[in-house]
Design an enzyme around this catalytic site. Sequence first.
Site, PDB file in Angstrom:
ATOM      1  N   ASP A 294     -57.401  28.078 -18.367  1.00  0.00           N
ATOM      2  CA  ASP A 294     -58.456  27.111 -18.072  1.00  0.00           C
ATOM      3  C   ASP A 294     -58.019  25.767 -18.639  1.00  0.00           C
ATOM      4  O   ASP A 294     -56.870  25.632 -19.083  1.00  0.00           O
ATOM      5  CB  ASP A 294     -59.805  27.585 -18.659  1.00  0.00           C
ATOM      6  CG  ASP A 294     -60.980  27.111 -17.808  1.00  0.00           C
ATOM      7  OD1 ASP A 294     -61.257  25.895 -17.808  1.00  0.00           O
ATOM      8  OD2 ASP A 294     -61.598  27.946 -17.131  1.00  0.00           O
TER       9      ASP A 294
ATOM     10  N   HIS B  60     -60.404  23.099 -13.847  1.00  0.00           N
ATOM     11  CA  HIS B  60     -60.170  24.035 -14.953  1.00  0.00           C
ATOM     12  C   HIS B  60     -58.676  24.195 -15.245  1.00  0.00           C
ATOM     13  O   HIS B  60     -58.189  25.315 -15.459  1.00  0.00           O
ATOM     14  CB  HIS B  60     -60.821  25.389 -14.663  1.00  0.00           C
ATOM     15  CG  HIS B  60     -62.323  25.312 -14.650  1.00  0.00           C
ATOM     16  ND1 HIS B  60     -63.064  25.280 -15.806  1.00  0.00           N
ATOM     17  CD2 HIS B  60     -63.210  25.217 -13.636  1.00  0.00           C
ATOM     18  CE1 HIS B  60     -64.349  25.182 -15.493  1.00  0.00           C
ATOM     19  NE2 HIS B  60     -64.464  25.147 -14.190  1.00  0.00           N
TER      20      HIS B  60
ATOM     21  N   GLU C 268     -65.846  24.402  -9.507  1.00  0.00           N
ATOM     22  CA  GLU C 268     -66.258  23.218 -10.255  1.00  0.00           C
ATOM     23  C   GLU C 268     -65.257  22.067 -10.235  1.00  0.00           C
ATOM     24  O   GLU C 268     -64.891  21.527 -11.281  1.00  0.00           O
ATOM     25  CB  GLU C 268     -66.563  23.610 -11.714  1.00  0.00           C
ATOM     26  CG  GLU C 268     -67.712  24.578 -11.816  1.00  0.00           C
ATOM     27  CD  GLU C 268     -68.173  24.802 -13.252  1.00  0.00           C
ATOM     28  OE1 GLU C 268     -69.379  24.655 -13.493  1.00  0.00           O
ATOM     29  OE2 GLU C 268     -67.340  25.116 -14.128  1.00  0.00           O
TER      30      GLU C 268
END
Length: 637
Positions: A286, A340, A411
Amino acid sequence: MTRMMSASELRRYLLALFMLGGILLCYLFWNQPSTPGMGASSYTNNNAQKVYIPYLTKSDLRWSWECEGQRCVRKEVGKDDRHTSLATCSMLCGSTQLWPQPTGPVTLGSRSVVFNHQQFQLDTMVSEPARSFIMYSFAAFNSNVVNLVQNVDYTKSKSDIRKFVVKISVFDAKVVRLLLTTDESYKLVVRPNEDNDLVAMITAQNVFGARHALESLSQLIWWAEFENGGMLKTLRGASVQDAPKFPYRGLMVDTARNFMPVDNLKRVLVGMAANKLNVFHWHVSDSQSFPLELPNVPQLAKYGSYRPDLVYTVEQVKELVEFANLRGIRVVIEVDMPAHAGNGWTWGPSEGLGDLAVCVNLQPWSLYCGEPPCGQLNPDNPNVYDVLEKIFKDLLEMTGESEIFHMGGDEVNLECWAQYRNRNNTSSYVDLNEVWGNFTKEALKRLEKANGGKRPKHVVVWSSNLTKRPYSVKYFDKNSIVVQSWGGSEWTETPELVAGGYNVIISHVDAWYLDCGYGRWREHGEAACDPYRTWQTVYRHQPWNSDVYYRKQVLGGEACLWTEQVDEKSLDTRLWPRAAAFAERVWSDPPVDRSSMSINEDVYTRLSTHRDRLISRGLAAEALWPQWCSQNPGMCL
Ligand SMILES: *[C@@H]1O[C@H](CO)[C@@H](O)[C@H](O)[C@H]1NC(C)=O
Ligand SMILES: *[C@@H]1O[C@H](CO)[C@@H](O)[C@H](O)[C@H]1NC(C)=O
Ligand SMILES: *[C@@H]1O[C@H](CO)[C@@H](O)[C@H](O)[C@H]1NC(C)=O
Ligand SMILES: *[C@@H]1O[C@H](CO)[C@@H](O)[C@H](O)[C@H]1NC(C)=O
């Protein structure tokens, strides 16, 4: 310099030597691979601290259990009364203590027999490669049974049977890798024969069903606490037919927010096997860290790990994959992208490759990402795609998993890209979703190249704005893209995806995110996902209806554990027993009373038994309720 030893020194020396030899012998003994050729999957379970219960005499015992109206009732035991343990009572009283509940017909006998594990005998004619798999599964089964034992001397007590024969036959001995189409069904029949052997007959299409059957068989065996000082018992007769309702039953664990040594992941797999979960989705990297060693891109772990030793080596990954496969689980590693991703990706400029990631660690973080630190891959830099292709190649090679590939995709923060492009005089006056779409298209192309020119059958992406219209139809082919739908369960996201023709894996945040409810870990930004999801919330969640066409597009579900506030110290308690509640939902899919939303007493009782079972396997599963409630079934609802 030499000198003579005194007699006492010599004695001490010899004693030390003797002890060292003993330790070495023990070590060699415990490290003996139980099955030839399968020694790679060794496992040290640090959490399994065996506690032997002191021998209690009859007069020490206060409680005994009696089955009254399908429920075990705790009774004060008189001096001359027979003592029945709670476990024995539960196993013979009304319900199965199986978890997850089988979906086919189950018949359980009402009598138990005493035996000991040295009486096990495997009887199988299966040929390779299934044979080695079965040998290993049987060894794992055996050790699960031995783990129940709380009194080392128990084998001295009399056994009711001559031998406990486990007969295993599988139809297709060639199948030793799991696919979504793999038939995981099994049939288990336990009955005594004329020689007074107890015979457990297992028939399955392949080793995966056979493994599940052994798991179920181990759950029909229990430790009868304090009965004659403690003994192993099983049912004298049983018949179970079983098959899962969904082919994809996943558990996701994040190892990027906090690193967890690989033995912890093995413990996750042990828990998954006990619950017949079959996909370990490993969110390995991440924006915080990149702890995975990749042969073709070693820079990622070199720059991205928290400490040089906090990495997963190639050997560890391969061993984990083997360990998982032998437990009926496949490993899907996700390197999340294009968002990420940050730490681990900063070496581009120093190698003449330009910025591979942008916004890395940029502040104020809340402008460029959902949680600190920020970072996103640079879609405008062609070198990024070359690196991705190498990553894909390594992941495919390390896991051997090419039916399901996870591409991440959650995201994305368009503002991060907009800022970077402004600074670099690249026009931002385009729909940045299209930039994201183009990134995905190129990444998919590179995945195909890495996979010998063809796309893996199912490529999974997290749901996002890009999996919505108008972008979804433009960038995601519904024949190969599976969307992991993680939005709220009341959102229209999942039904829209299904209506759009996509296969989905459901991970609704408000039901199946196991990390939520531990409060804020930072000063600013919202506490992303309070409240805590109780096991009842996890269990009750049934995000599909009875429409067969709808259900056909739901490959299954996945519970997720993000690890901002978890590391090895609390991993087990976060997961268990809630992930077990999830497992029964995706294996058995028991009916839910939508008006009362209540959960049956039987579920509480079985889950309580199962929690103890997980403890016996070395998992620090959380308590469900006061122990009084376990001792008094049905009285705490
Ligand atoms: C940004 O500009 C530099 C210098 O002109 C160029 O080398 C680099 O490729 C550009 N990066 C992007 C992502 O366009
Ligand atoms: C962007 O454009 C400005 C003005 O033309 C120029 O001064 C600057 O050097 C450019 N930046 C890059 C990274 O090319
Ligand atoms: C996306 O790719 C297409 C085809 O290469 C190109 O025509 C289009 O301009 C790209 N869009 C953006 C926003 O970069
Ligand atoms: C998705 O798109 C909507 C509408 O354009 C926007 O308001 C929202 O912020 C986007 N979501 C994310 C996570 O970027």
